[in-house]
Design a protein around this motif. Structure first.
Motif: not given
Length: 191
Positions: A23-29, A34-40, A69-77, A183-188
């Motif tokens: 959900x976080x990644x979808x919100x950022x997209x 155009x954000x480039x996504x790598x998934x691990x 290389x990543x500007x944004x890191x989303x971690x499922x923990x 949905x309330x995340x405000x990421x610049x």
């Protein structure tokens, strides 16, 4: 912009942390299509535990380069047994590299990778907040904050869903609340 999406839950499609990190990644997209996504996926393709040889391996270098290389890191923990999953800890061990993500100056550590946006989708079965009787044995959020802070990321954002083991009503309410926080995340994202 580059985004690195890390999942570590062993629960596959039943994982709340995977749902939240997705959900976080979808919100950022939605903010930057155009954000480039790598998934691990650390559960499907776990990294080996670090030893001296692996620190200098091509695999270790690739993991570190992907992170750097990543500007944004989303971690499922998720929290397992009061701590992060061992596969997530192994990933941190691969990115905590002297003179790459931190160094020592005058005997003090200095992080080298500040300025990255880190969002952690954190889930736990019980209640471990600061006012909870169980707060003293919460070692996932506190450990992740310490590791990130050590390398210079001092303001990670945690999206939390807890009490997931307290029945379906509590689980649904916790996940709904966490999704509202997403949905309330405000990421610049401007570079």
């Amino acid at each position: 912009m580059k985004l690195l999406h890390i999942d570590s839950s062993i629960q596959g499609d039943g994982s709340a942390s995977r749902d939240l990190s997705g959900a976080v990644v979808r919100h950022i997209v939605a903010l930057d299509p155009a954000i480039d996504i790598a998934y691990r996926d650390l559960a499907v393709a776990p990294l080996p535990h670090v030893d001296l040889a692996r620190l200098a391996s091509a695999e270790g270098a690739a993991v570190l380069d992907e992170f750097l290389a990543a500007d944004v890191i989303v971690i499922g923990a998720p929290m397992y047994n009061f701590a992060m999953p061992s596969q997530l800890k192994a990933w941190f061990d691969h990115i905590m590299v002297a003179d790459k993500t931190f160094h020592y100056a005058d005997g003090n550590p200095r992080g080298l990778v500040g300025g990255k946006h880190v969002i952690v989708a954190h889930t736990r079965g019980g209640l471990y907040g600061k006012d909870s009787p169980m707060a003293g044995i919460e070692h996932t959020e506190s450990h992740i904050r310490a590791l990130l802070g050590f390398i210079g990321i001092t303001d990670p954002h945690f999206i939390l869903a807890e009490g997931l083991a307290f029945g379906p009503d509590q689980r649904n309410a916790a996940i709904r609340s966490a999704l509202d926080a997403v949905t309330g995340l405000n990421i610049r994202l401007a570079a």
